[in-house]
Design a protein around this motif. Structure first.
Motif, PDB file in Angstrom:
ATOM      1  N   THR A 261       0.805  -1.231   0.000  1.00 53.44           N
ATOM      2  CA  THR A 261       0.000   0.000   0.000  1.00 53.44           C
ATOM      3  C   THR A 261       0.837   1.280   0.000  1.00 53.44           C
ATOM      4  O   THR A 261       0.304   2.363  -0.207  1.00 53.44           O
ATOM      5  CB  THR A 261      -0.875   0.047   1.277  1.00 53.44           C
ATOM      6  N   ARG A 262       2.135   1.155   0.247  1.00 49.44           N
ATOM      7  CA  ARG A 262       2.933   2.376   0.427  1.00 49.44           C
ATOM      8  C   ARG A 262       3.273   3.047  -0.892  1.00 49.44           C
ATOM      9  O   ARG A 262       3.563   4.228  -0.942  1.00 49.44           O
ATOM     10  CB  ARG A 262       4.214   2.052   1.192  1.00 49.44           C
ATOM     11  N   PHE A 263       3.312   2.277  -1.978  1.00 50.92           N
ATOM     12  CA  PHE A 263       3.689   2.830  -3.285  1.00 50.92           C
ATOM     13  C   PHE A 263       2.675   2.395  -4.339  1.00 50.92           C
ATOM     14  O   PHE A 263       1.958   1.412  -4.140  1.00 50.92           O
ATOM     15  CB  PHE A 263       5.094   2.356  -3.681  1.00 50.92           C
ATOM     16  N   ALA A 264       2.656   3.135  -5.452  1.00 50.91           N
ATOM     17  CA  ALA A 264       1.713   2.826  -6.528  1.00 50.91           C
ATOM     18  C   ALA A 264       2.476   2.790  -7.850  1.00 50.91           C
ATOM     19  O   ALA A 264       3.590   3.346  -7.946  1.00 50.91           O
ATOM     20  CB  ALA A 264       0.626   3.908  -6.581  1.00 50.91           C
ATOM     21  N   PRO A 265       1.903   2.149  -8.885  1.00 49.48           N
ATOM     22  CA  PRO A 265       2.577   2.149 -10.193  1.00 49.48           C
ATOM     23  C   PRO A 265       2.935   3.583 -10.606  1.00 49.48           C
ATOM     24  O   PRO A 265       2.145   4.513 -10.409  1.00 49.48           O
ATOM     25  CB  PRO A 265       1.539   1.529 -11.122  1.00 49.48           C
ATOM     26  N   GLY A 266       4.133   3.741 -11.141  1.00 49.45           N
ATOM     27  CA  GLY A 266       4.609   5.066 -11.542  1.00 49.45           C
ATOM     28  C   GLY A 266       5.539   5.698 -10.513  1.00 49.45           C
ATOM     29  O   GLY A 266       6.303   6.602 -10.841  1.00 49.45           O
ATOM     30  N   ASP A 267       5.491   5.223  -9.253  1.00 48.27           N
ATOM     31  CA  ASP A 267       6.372   5.794  -8.225  1.00 48.27           C
ATOM     32  C   ASP A 267       7.821   5.388  -8.481  1.00 48.27           C
ATOM     33  O   ASP A 267       8.101   4.276  -8.921  1.00 48.27           O
ATOM     34  CB  ASP A 267       5.961   5.305  -6.836  1.00 48.27           C
ATOM     35  N   ARG A 268       8.712   6.308  -8.154  1.00 41.97           N
ATOM     36  CA  ARG A 268      10.160   6.024  -8.272  1.00 41.97           C
ATOM     37  C   ARG A 268      10.672   5.546  -6.910  1.00 41.97           C
ATOM     38  O   ARG A 268      10.500   6.234  -5.912  1.00 41.97           O
ATOM     39  CB  ARG A 268      10.897   7.300  -8.696  1.00 41.97           C
ATOM     40  N   VAL A 269      11.296   4.364  -6.906  1.00 43.92           N
ATOM     41  CA  VAL A 269      11.742   3.777  -5.638  1.00 43.92           C
ATOM     42  C   VAL A 269      13.167   3.234  -5.773  1.00 43.92           C
ATOM     43  O   VAL A 269      13.667   3.008  -6.879  1.00 43.92           O
ATOM     44  CB  VAL A 269      10.810   2.629  -5.182  1.00 43.92           C
ATOM     45  N   MET A 270      13.796   3.042  -4.612  1.00 47.76           N
ATOM     46  CA  MET A 270      15.121   2.400  -4.574  1.00 47.76           C
ATOM     47  C   MET A 270      15.171   1.527  -3.327  1.00 47.76           C
ATOM     48  O   MET A 270      14.445   1.783  -2.362  1.00 47.76           O
ATOM     49  CB  MET A 270      16.231   3.462  -4.519  1.00 47.76           C
ATOM     50  N   GLY A 271      16.028   0.497  -3.371  1.00 42.45           N
ATOM     51  CA  GLY A 271      16.121  -0.332  -2.177  1.00 42.45           C
ATOM     52  C   GLY A 271      17.031  -1.533  -2.365  1.00 42.45           C
ATOM     53  O   GLY A 271      17.492  -1.825  -3.475  1.00 42.45           O
ATOM     54  N   LEU A 272      17.274  -2.228  -1.241  1.00 43.48           N
ATOM     55  CA  LEU A 272      18.022  -3.487  -1.292  1.00 43.48           C
ATOM     56  C   LEU A 272      17.148  -4.542  -1.945  1.00 43.48           C
ATOM     57  O   LEU A 272      15.929  -4.537  -1.778  1.00 43.48           O
ATOM     58  CB  LEU A 272      18.386  -3.957   0.120  1.00 43.48           C
ATOM     59  N   CYS A 273      17.771  -5.460  -2.671  1.00 45.30           N
ATOM     60  CA  CYS A 273      17.006  -6.493  -3.359  1.00 45.30           C
ATOM     61  C   CYS A 273      17.916  -7.665  -3.682  1.00 45.30           C
ATOM     62  O   CYS A 273      19.120  -7.612  -3.439  1.00 45.30           O
ATOM     63  CB  CYS A 273      16.418  -5.926  -4.657  1.00 45.30           C
ATOM     64  N   ALA A 274      17.346  -8.695  -4.251  1.00 46.22           N
ATOM     65  CA  ALA A 274      18.135  -9.799  -4.802  1.00 46.22           C
ATOM     66  C   ALA A 274      17.841  -9.837  -6.292  1.00 46.22           C
ATOM     67  O   ALA A 274      16.704 -10.073  -6.681  1.00 46.22           O
ATOM     68  CB  ALA A 274      17.736 -11.108  -4.137  1.00 46.22           C
ATOM     69  N   GLY A 275      18.841  -9.539  -7.130  1.00 44.99           N
ATOM     70  CA  GLY A 275      18.633  -9.597  -8.572  1.00 44.99           C
ATOM     71  C   GLY A 275      18.443  -8.242  -9.228  1.00 44.99           C
ATOM     72  O   GLY A 275      17.651  -8.103 -10.168  1.00 44.99           O
ATOM     73  N   GLY A 276      19.210  -7.259  -8.753  1.00 47.82           N
ATOM     74  CA  GLY A 276      19.092  -5.901  -9.309  1.00 47.82           C
ATOM     75  C   GLY A 276      19.647  -5.760 -10.720  1.00 47.82           C
ATOM     76  O   GLY A 276      19.266  -4.852 -11.450  1.00 47.82           O
ATOM     77  N   PHE A 277      20.559  -6.682 -11.104  1.00 47.77           N
ATOM     78  CA  PHE A 277      21.108  -6.620 -12.475  1.00 47.77           C
ATOM     79  C   PHE A 277      20.110  -7.323 -13.399  1.00 47.77           C
ATOM     80  O   PHE A 277      20.302  -8.474 -13.831  1.00 47.77           O
ATOM     81  CB  PHE A 277      22.469  -7.312 -12.565  1.00 47.77           C
ATOM     82  N   ALA A 278      19.041  -6.641 -13.720  1.00 48.20           N
ATOM     83  CA  ALA A 278      17.948  -7.253 -14.488  1.00 48.20           C
ATOM     84  C   ALA A 278      17.055  -6.137 -15.018  1.00 48.20           C
ATOM     85  O   ALA A 278      17.171  -4.978 -14.605  1.00 48.20           O
ATOM     86  CB  ALA A 278      17.131  -8.180 -13.589  1.00 48.20           C
ATOM     87  N   ASP A 279      16.155  -6.511 -15.943  1.00 49.56           N
ATOM     88  CA  ASP A 279      15.192  -5.512 -16.423  1.00 49.56           C
ATOM     89  C   ASP A 279      14.149  -5.197 -15.360  1.00 49.56           C
ATOM     90  O   ASP A 279      13.675  -4.077 -15.258  1.00 49.56           O
ATOM     91  CB  ASP A 279      14.487  -6.037 -17.684  1.00 49.56           C
ATOM     92  N   ARG A 280      13.788  -6.227 -14.607  1.00 48.55           N
ATOM     93  CA  ARG A 280      12.781  -6.040 -13.552  1.00 48.55           C
ATOM     94  C   ARG A 280      13.224  -6.764 -12.289  1.00 48.55           C
ATOM     95  O   ARG A 280      13.921  -7.781 -12.364  1.00 48.55           O
ATOM     96  CB  ARG A 280      11.426  -6.574 -13.999  1.00 48.55           C
ATOM     97  N   VAL A 281      12.782  -6.209 -11.158  1.00 52.80           N
ATOM     98  CA  VAL A 281      13.107  -6.860  -9.890  1.00 52.80           C
ATOM     99  C   VAL A 281      11.942  -6.640  -8.931  1.00 52.80           C
ATOM    100  O   VAL A 281      11.175  -5.673  -9.081  1.00 52.80           O
ATOM    101  CB  VAL A 281      14.422  -6.292  -9.302  1.00 52.80           C
ATOM    102  N   VAL A 282      11.823  -7.535  -7.988  1.00 52.60           N
ATOM    103  CA  VAL A 282      10.804  -7.386  -6.955  1.00 52.60           C
ATOM    104  C   VAL A 282      11.449  -6.747  -5.721  1.00 52.60           C
ATOM    105  O   VAL A 282      12.533  -7.159  -5.311  1.00 52.60           O
ATOM    106  CB  VAL A 282      10.213  -8.779  -6.627  1.00 52.60           C
ATOM    107  N   LEU A 283      10.816  -5.716  -5.169  1.00 48.61           N
ATOM    108  CA  LEU A 283      11.288  -5.087  -3.927  1.00 48.61           C
ATOM    109  C   LEU A 283      10.241  -5.319  -2.842  1.00 48.61           C
ATOM    110  O   LEU A 283       9.048  -5.155  -3.088  1.00 48.61           O
ATOM    111  CB  LEU A 283      11.446  -3.569  -4.073  1.00 48.61           C
ATOM    112  N   ASP A 284      10.690  -5.668  -1.653  1.00 45.28           N
ATOM    113  CA  ASP A 284       9.816  -5.678  -0.478  1.00 45.28           C
ATOM    114  C   ASP A 284       9.492  -4.213  -0.181  1.00 45.28           C
ATOM    115  O   ASP A 284      10.406  -3.403  -0.008  1.00 45.28           O
ATOM    116  CB  ASP A 284      10.584  -6.319   0.688  1.00 45.28           C
ATOM    117  N   GLU A 285       8.220  -3.865  -0.120  1.00 48.47           N
ATOM    118  CA  GLU A 285       7.902  -2.430   0.008  1.00 48.47           C
ATOM    119  C   GLU A 285       8.417  -1.841   1.325  1.00 48.47           C
ATOM    120  O   GLU A 285       8.629  -0.649   1.422  1.00 48.47           O
ATOM    121  CB  GLU A 285       6.411  -2.146  -0.182  1.00 48.47           C
TER     122      GLU A 285
END
Ligand SMILES: NC(=O)c1ccc[n+]([C@@H]2O[C@H](COP(=O)([O-])OP(=O)(O)OC[C@H]3O[C@@H](n4cnc5c(N)ncnc54)[C@H](OP(=O)(O)O)[C@@H]3O)[C@@H](O)[C@H]2O)c1
Length: 316
Positions: free
Chosen positions: A78-102
């Motif tokens: 609920t904290r972010f919506a499509p179109g929002d610009r975000v950054m964070g730690l993740c697994a698999g950042g060297f990719a076209d898409r990645v999943v972030l824990d909000e």
């Protein structure tokens, strides 16, 4: 989509076509625009960097931090919506898409360009945690940062300033390093061979060769925080010096932190440093960008002499 996978047979990076991940409970699917390269990537390639917060079963995806635009949200996010610009730690950042824990996602202000944003999360959270939490930095205190020209060291100089340090010194090994730390807001660059100024908090990225000088530089009640061991991990510790000055010795890492612990650090960094990030006083210097297909060359360059600052992979 394309993603860099660590090949099991030789630990090399291989660009693979893989299905796009779908965001699960509380997760964001992000179109990656940039992903910073970190020392820990090299350990991860050798299978020596497992993270409690990012257990990886199956293929090992490379890239530990990323910035991009949210394209979809999972259930309960609920904290972010499509179109929002975000950054964070993740697994698999060297990719076209990645999943972030909000809970780990931090907003990217309009003033911060995406390439710099991709290089910020790990350094920001590391140095914030080291200074504010482990280092117990109080406004007006003196900070000394070793390997000040390293990627995280330069961010540390800026974070120390933003948290209200009275004076910030940074150790460097070269003229380029000296210029970089001064440009990033250090009051003093301590070149190899110079005496170290007194400090209340030492944030150490060098390890063994810096231990004796760090203990000698610390004032009564000082705190030494071990963040990196660029120069080695084992050294003799003078316990008398520790006791006499009533010093605290702490270590930090993300390896053993849970998701919840990482989320608490991200929330603290947004709360205490969000304005500095927006204002540009905390902003990583990017030494060079690489296309996704050259992510391994970017990691290899970490071992070589290079201009101070972060290396960033941009899927483009
Ligand atoms: N604990 C954590 O959570 C955490 C998180 C991130 C990083 N780290 C650690 O922090 C350290 C820095 O990481 P980074 O990603 O910022 O690395 P980096 O950007 O590759 O920094 C390396 C730079 O540090 C300088 N340096 C000073 N003393 C050094 C020495 N004895 N050996 C090698 N380089 C030395 C060199 O710059 P000059 O040539 O200009 O001197 C070198 O280019 C690493 O040990 C990393 O593992 C820890």
């Amino acid at each position: 989509m394309r993603a860099m996978v660590i090949r099991p047979q030789d630990d090399a990076l291989e660009l693979c076509d893989v299905p796009s991940p779908s965001p699960g409970q509380g997760e964001l699917l992000v179109a990656v625009e940039a992903s910073g390269v970190n020392r820990a990537d090299l350990l991860q390639r050798r299978g020596a960097y497992a993270q409690v917060a990012f257990p990886q079963e199956g293929p090992r995806f490379a890239g530990m931090e990323a910035a991009g635009t949210v394209v979809a949200t999972g259930p309960g996010a609920t904290r972010f919506a499509p179109g929002d610009r975000v950054m964070g730690l993740c697994a698999g950042g060297f990719a076209d898409r990645v999943v972030l824990d909000e809970r780990l996602a931090m907003p990217v202000p309009a003033e911060l360009d995406m390439v710099a944003a991709g290089a910020l999360p790990l350094g920001l959270m590391t140095e914030y945690d080291a200074l504010a939490d482990a280092g117990r930095l109080r406004p007006g205190e003196r900070v000394l940062i070793t390997a000040g020209s390293s990627g995280v060291g330069l961010i540390g100089v800026q974070v120390a300033r933003a948290l209200g340090a009275g004076r910030v010194a940074a150790t460097v090994r070269s003229a380029a390093g000296r210029d970089a730390v001064l440009r990033h807001g250090a009051d003093e660059a301590v070149v190899t061979g110079d005496p170290w100024p007194e400090a209340d908090v030492v944030i150490d990225h060098v390890g063994a060769p810096a231990l004796a000088s760090a203990l000698a530089a610390l004032a009564l009640g000082g705190r030494l925080v071990s963040v990196g061991r660029l120069g080695g991990r084992s050294a003799e510790l003078d316990l008398n010096e520790l006791a006499r000055k009533r010093l605290l010795l702490a270590g930090v890492t993300f390896r053993t932190r849970t998701r919840e612990e990482c989320a608490a650090i991200a929330a603290g960094a947004v709360r205490d440093l969000g304005e500095a990030v927006r204002a540009g006083t905390v902003r990583p210097a990017v030494a060079r960008t690489f296309p996704l297909a050259e992510a391994q060359a970017a990691q290899d360059l970490l071992r070589d002499a290079r201009p101070p600052g972060k290396l960033v992979v941009t899927p483009g």
